[in-house]
Write an enzyme that holds these catalytic residues in place. Sequence first.
Site, mmCIF file in Angstrom:
data_model
loop_
_atom_site.group_PDB
_atom_site.id
_atom_site.type_symbol
_atom_site.label_atom_id
_atom_site.label_comp_id
_atom_site.label_asym_id
_atom_site.label_seq_id
_atom_site.Cartn_x
_atom_site.Cartn_y
_atom_site.Cartn_z
ATOM 1 N N TYR A 1 -8.974 -5.276 -0.909
ATOM 2 C CA TYR A 1 -8.140 -4.726 0.155
ATOM 3 C C TYR A 1 -8.763 -5.004 1.520
ATOM 4 O O TYR A 1 -8.078 -5.434 2.450
ATOM 5 C CB TYR A 1 -7.957 -3.225 -0.055
ATOM 6 C CG TYR A 1 -7.163 -2.546 1.031
ATOM 7 C CD1 TYR A 1 -5.780 -2.713 1.115
ATOM 8 C CD2 TYR A 1 -7.781 -1.725 1.963
ATOM 9 C CE1 TYR A 1 -5.040 -2.088 2.113
ATOM 10 C CE2 TYR A 1 -7.048 -1.092 2.957
ATOM 11 C CZ TYR A 1 -5.688 -1.278 3.033
ATOM 12 O OH TYR A 1 -4.962 -0.653 4.015
ATOM 13 N N CYS B 1 3.257 -1.952 3.926
ATOM 14 C CA CYS B 1 2.279 -1.194 3.136
ATOM 15 C C CYS B 1 2.802 -0.959 1.723
ATOM 16 O O CYS B 1 3.890 -0.410 1.536
ATOM 17 C CB CYS B 1 1.979 0.140 3.811
ATOM 18 S SG CYS B 1 0.866 1.201 2.855
ATOM 19 N N ASP C 1 2.232 -0.883 11.390
ATOM 20 C CA ASP C 1 1.314 -1.671 10.562
ATOM 21 C C ASP C 1 1.416 -3.125 11.004
ATOM 22 O O ASP C 1 2.444 -3.777 10.804
ATOM 23 C CB ASP C 1 1.677 -1.550 9.080
ATOM 24 C CG ASP C 1 1.487 -0.135 8.554
ATOM 25 O OD1 ASP C 1 0.555 0.549 9.021
ATOM 26 O OD2 ASP C 1 2.262 0.285 7.686
ATOM 27 N N CYS D 1 3.602 6.752 4.164
ATOM 28 C CA CYS D 1 4.638 5.796 3.763
ATOM 29 C C CYS D 1 5.305 5.281 5.020
ATOM 30 O O CYS D 1 5.928 6.051 5.755
ATOM 31 C CB CYS D 1 5.672 6.444 2.838
ATOM 32 S SG CYS D 1 7.038 5.342 2.419
ATOM 33 N N CYS E 1 23.307 -3.900 3.228
ATOM 34 C CA CYS E 1 23.342 -5.203 2.590
ATOM 35 C C CYS E 1 24.406 -5.186 1.519
ATOM 36 O O CYS E 1 24.256 -4.519 0.479
ATOM 37 C CB CYS E 1 21.980 -5.541 1.978
ATOM 38 S SG CYS E 1 21.909 -7.170 1.198
ATOM 39 N N TYR F 1 1.154 -7.597 6.262
ATOM 40 C CA TYR F 1 2.339 -6.737 6.199
ATOM 41 C C TYR F 1 3.643 -7.540 6.325
ATOM 42 O O TYR F 1 4.706 -6.959 6.491
ATOM 43 C CB TYR F 1 2.279 -5.683 7.306
ATOM 44 C CG TYR F 1 1.091 -4.758 7.186
ATOM 45 C CD1 TYR F 1 0.961 -3.903 6.102
ATOM 46 C CD2 TYR F 1 0.088 -4.756 8.149
ATOM 47 C CE1 TYR F 1 -0.125 -3.061 5.980
ATOM 48 C CE2 TYR F 1 -1.012 -3.917 8.040
ATOM 49 C CZ TYR F 1 -1.115 -3.078 6.950
ATOM 50 O OH TYR F 1 -2.198 -2.244 6.823
ATOM 51 N N GLU G 1 0.508 -7.777 1.335
ATOM 52 C CA GLU G 1 0.580 -6.674 0.378
ATOM 53 C C GLU G 1 1.929 -6.732 -0.327
ATOM 54 O O GLU G 1 2.971 -6.834 0.321
ATOM 55 C CB GLU G 1 0.409 -5.329 1.082
ATOM 56 C CG GLU G 1 -0.974 -5.113 1.650
ATOM 57 C CD GLU G 1 -1.182 -3.694 2.157
ATOM 58 O OE1 GLU G 1 -0.419 -2.787 1.755
ATOM 59 O OE2 GLU G 1 -2.108 -3.496 2.967
#
Length: 206
Positions: free
Chosen positions: A79, A48, A126, A194, A203, A131, A91
């Site tokens: 959208y 998202c 999602d 969110c 990482c 996504y 997205e």
Amino acid sequence: MTLFSRTSGSLPGRDTPIETSETHTVNGNALKGPIPDGFEEIVLGMGCFWGVERLFWQMPGVHVTAAGYAGGETPNPTYDETCTGRTGHTEVVRVVYDPDKVSLATLLRTFWEEHDPTQGNRQGNDIGSQYRSAIFVTTEAQREQAEQSREAYQKALDEQGKGRITTEIYPLDRFYYAEGYHQQYLDKNPGGYCGLKGTGVTCAIG
């Protein structure tokens, strides 16, 4: 360039761009203005786009961010069309940055650590091809560094018993701006949704 294959036909889209914002609500910079001399652009898909955009606009050295769609076939999608899975787009967030103030390695480290790149066509709850995880580069140097970072992060994931990375890395073909209400959504709606959630694996680049 077709980056996403489907058995069903693509939606036709439209010849003209959909309406969107002109100004970034957080920093006041032109959303679609020319890239300043010496700055660079990269487009990132991490699920998202609301939370992704906020993640990057908060980073020092980022000039402007914008929510949008990339990686598919349908021109100037909406959208609702993207949510059908029949545009091929995911997205994404366009990030224009000053490499003298924030390195590409820092942006890529944030990309890998702040979402789960092993989930395929989903991020958490999602679900759908819109996504999927993706990096769309605008220079050959970006491509090389993105691919090297993917290899490095896969090694770190392997050491922790995590899955295989599904992130696509392609040259950016077209970026389509999302509707105005999606731009800087979490600035306008601070309590909004969110879905960002990383793997917890570091990482080690940058």
